[in-house]
Each structure stands twice: as C-alpha cells, then as structure tokens.
Design a protein around this motif. Structure first.
Motif, PDB file in Angstrom:
ATOM      1  N   HIS A  63     -28.511  -1.888   6.903  1.00 36.34           N
ATOM      2  CA  HIS A  63     -27.702  -0.519   7.271  1.00 36.34           C
ATOM      3  C   HIS A  63     -26.647  -0.768   8.234  1.00 36.34           C
ATOM      4  CE1 HIS A  63     -31.204   2.487   6.490  1.00 36.34           C
ATOM      5  NE2 HIS A  63     -30.652   1.936   5.358  1.00 36.34           N
ATOM      6  N   GLY A  64     -26.646  -1.586   9.050  1.00 36.86           N
ATOM      7  CA  GLY A  64     -25.530  -2.099   9.868  1.00 36.86           C
ATOM      8  C   GLY A  64     -24.457  -2.948   9.080  1.00 36.86           C
ATOM      9  N   TRP A  65     -24.953  -3.685   8.160  1.00 35.33           N
ATOM     10  CA  TRP A  65     -24.085  -4.290   7.126  1.00 35.33           C
ATOM     11  C   TRP A  65     -23.242  -3.309   6.181  1.00 35.33           C
ATOM     12  CZ3 TRP A  65     -27.503  -9.109   5.579  1.00 35.33           C
ATOM     13  CH2 TRP A  65     -27.625  -9.980   6.590  1.00 35.33           C
ATOM     14  N   MET A  66     -24.113  -2.301   5.754  1.00 40.24           N
ATOM     15  CA  MET A  66     -23.341  -1.336   5.036  1.00 40.24           C
ATOM     16  C   MET A  66     -22.340  -0.374   5.746  1.00 40.24           C
ATOM     17  SD  MET A  66     -26.771   0.305   2.788  1.00 40.24           S
ATOM     18  CE  MET A  66     -25.772   1.050   1.661  1.00 40.24           C
ATOM     19  N   ASP A  67     -22.841   0.076   6.904  1.00 38.12           N
ATOM     20  CA  ASP A  67     -21.760   0.655   7.974  1.00 38.12           C
ATOM     21  C   ASP A  67     -20.620  -0.060   7.982  1.00 38.12           C
ATOM     22  OD1 ASP A  67     -24.034   2.642   7.980  1.00 38.12           O
ATOM     23  OD2 ASP A  67     -24.527   2.160   9.960  1.00 38.12           O
ATOM     24  N   GLY A  68     -20.665  -1.278   8.210  1.00 37.54           N
ATOM     25  CA  GLY A  68     -19.613  -2.334   8.283  1.00 37.54           C
ATOM     26  C   GLY A  68     -18.793  -2.786   7.306  1.00 37.54           C
ATOM     27  N   ASP A  69     -19.254  -2.442   6.079  1.00 41.65           N
ATOM     28  CA  ASP A  69     -19.051  -2.944   4.949  1.00 41.65           C
ATOM     29  C   ASP A  69     -18.679  -4.444   4.744  1.00 41.65           C
ATOM     30  OD1 ASP A  69     -18.028  -2.747   1.966  1.00 41.65           O
ATOM     31  OD2 ASP A  69     -15.886  -2.867   2.603  1.00 41.65           O
ATOM     32  N   VAL A  70     -19.908  -5.069   5.394  1.00 38.96           N
ATOM     33  CA  VAL A  70     -20.159  -6.483   5.333  1.00 38.96           C
ATOM     34  C   VAL A  70     -20.594  -6.893   3.875  1.00 38.96           C
ATOM     35  CG1 VAL A  70     -21.313  -8.512   6.095  1.00 38.96           C
ATOM     36  CG2 VAL A  70     -20.523  -6.455   7.708  1.00 38.96           C
ATOM     37  N   LYS A  71     -19.807  -8.002   3.419  1.00 40.27           N
ATOM     38  CA  LYS A  71     -20.200  -8.663   2.009  1.00 40.27           C
ATOM     39  C   LYS A  71     -21.297  -9.412   2.099  1.00 40.27           C
ATOM     40  CE  LYS A  71     -16.471  -6.280   0.440  1.00 40.27           C
ATOM     41  NZ  LYS A  71     -16.713  -4.858  -0.292  1.00 40.27           N
ATOM     42  N   ALA A  72     -22.403  -9.248   2.726  1.00 42.48           N
ATOM     43  CA  ALA A  72     -23.404 -10.160   2.892  1.00 42.48           C
ATOM     44  C   ALA A  72     -24.087 -10.337   1.511  1.00 42.48           C
ATOM     45  CB  ALA A  72     -24.249  -9.792   4.122  1.00 42.48           C
ATOM     46  N   THR A  73     -24.622 -11.584   1.335  1.00 42.33           N
ATOM     47  CA  THR A  73     -25.476 -11.942   0.017  1.00 42.33           C
ATOM     48  C   THR A  73     -26.709 -11.134   0.014  1.00 42.33           C
ATOM     49  OG1 THR A  73     -24.216 -14.110  -0.267  1.00 42.33           O
ATOM     50  CG2 THR A  73     -26.177 -13.586  -1.429  1.00 42.33           C
ATOM     51  N   PRO A  74     -27.429 -11.013   1.078  1.00 41.31           N
ATOM     52  CA  PRO A  74     -29.043 -10.453   1.095  1.00 41.31           C
ATOM     53  C   PRO A  74     -28.577  -8.843   0.924  1.00 41.31           C
ATOM     54  CG  PRO A  74     -28.696 -12.149   3.090  1.00 41.31           C
ATOM     55  CD  PRO A  74     -27.402 -11.836   2.309  1.00 41.31           C
ATOM     56  N   LEU A  75     -27.628  -8.463   1.365  1.00 43.65           N
ATOM     57  CA  LEU A  75     -27.460  -6.915   1.158  1.00 43.65           C
ATOM     58  C   LEU A  75     -26.870  -6.782  -0.431  1.00 43.65           C
ATOM     59  CD1 LEU A  75     -27.074  -4.211   1.904  1.00 43.65           C
ATOM     60  CD2 LEU A  75     -25.001  -4.651   2.912  1.00 43.65           C
TER      61      LEU A  75
END
Length: 221
Positions: A63-75
C-alpha cells in the motif's frame, strides 16, 4: 515497415483509469490474494522479496508503494495477477482514448507491427488490451515488454534490449507521454513521438526536440 511501440498510461489510455480505477480495484484485494495463493511459487517469491512474515506486513509495504506510485516489481506482479482475474470475471473494462483503436487497426492492416512497453506488468498489459469497449485489441499486438523483461523505461539500455527482439532501432517508433522515456529511446537509436493528451499529467511538459501529437490520427508513418 515500422514497428510502433506503445506506452499505455497517458498515451493509449487515461492515467486516471489506471491510478484510480485499477489501483482502487487491486488495493483491497492484495491481502486476500496473498492468503489465497501462498503456495504459488511466484507469490512466495514476492513475499520473500518483501521480507514480510505476515500478510499484514506485506500489505502495508504494498500500500505504501501504491500511495507513492513506486514502480516496484513485486507490486506490479501482484497487481497484474489481480487485474487479470478482474478482467476475466468481467469486473473490469480497459479505457482507451477513442482515437486509439481505429489507429491501431489501421496501422496493423497497413503492415506495421505493434508492441507495448509499459511499467505495468505483461500480465496486466494483455488483459488490458483484450477487454475494451472496442473489442479485443490484444490480437493486434505482437510483443509485450515491461520493466522486468526489458528494464527501466528511462534507460537507453532497455530500448536496446527491446531492439534485440524487434529488429533494427531505425525501424522502431516509440509513442509516449513522458519526455524522459522518449529521450532514452532516442539515445538507443529509435524514432520517437511525444503524445500530449489534454487533461493528462504531462499535458504541459516540454517535449524538447521530439515531434508531438495530441491524437493518434495526427501520426504520419
């Protein structure tokens, strides 16, 4: 013959349809999906990469990655799988700007090859193009690339890697609404065209020396 490589967000489809529509669909389903697929090797690999001992810990990171629009592979992996299920169940329909489907069909009919390069996983790209109000557009696309099989979208090496599959860089044309991505493609020897969509986040961004269109109807190949 030109190979036309397409970005998705802000280029073929609205950014809001992904960041609001798809993200809102995936967000509450991340935890239940992890719990339901813990024996899946790909899900186990995602959990290991997150370093999460519990579902709650994993969801907090995601959720933190989604909020920060992080292009992380696991997400991207998990989102892609959840979205694929949503499309298969008929709960999701992809958004495309109205000028895009007829242009894609015309280019394909004229003998141009089509490919996609998006930060969204290939797992999510295919159903996005397959489930539209304009019919199945995925049949027009010959190759799919994401940040896993190609690399970061703002690095020339990623476009050089794609060219190893698609052919001579001089025959490749990249369409994107992000100038930094166009810069990277141009550095790898590709042709480029910026897409300036009214109302999109990059509408007012300078595109430098890249040619710019506002609809696919304006593209001359």
């Amino acid at each position: 013959m030109t190979v036309i490589v397409l970005d998705i967000e802000g280029t073929t489809s609205s950014t809001e349809s992904v960041h609001v529509g798809l993200y809102a669909y995936a967000r509450p389903r991340l935890g239940p999906y992890l719990d339901a697929h813990r024996d899946d090797p790909e899900v186990r690999a995602v959990l290991a990469e997150l370093g999460a001992a519990t579902t709650a810990q994993a969801v907090k990171v995601l959720h933190g990655w989604m909020d920060g629009d992080v292009k992380a592979t696991p997400l991207k992996t998990l989102q892609g799988r959840i979205w694929a299920e949503g499309f298969a169940a008929g709960e999701l329909t992809a958004h495309f700007f109205p000028d895009v489907p007829p242009a894609l069909r015309a280019w394909h009919a004229a003998g141009h090859r089509l490919a996609v390069f998006s930060s969204g996983s290939v797992t999510s790209q295919r159903p996005w193009f397959a489930n539209t109000a304009y019919g199945d557009l995925s049949v027009l696309v010959g190759h799919w690339f994401d940040t896993v099989n190609a690399g970061p979208k703002r690095e020339p090496a990623s476009y050089a890697r794609i060219a190893q599959t698609l052919g001579d860089p001089a025959d490749l044309l990249f369409l994107s609404d992000v100038p930094a991505e166009l810069d990277a493609a141009a550095a790898a020897g590709w042709s480029t065209t910026g897409v300036r969509r009214p109302g999109e986040p990059n509408e007012g961004t300078p595109f430098g020396a890249h040619p710019v269109i506002t609809t696919f109807e304006e593209l001359t190949i």
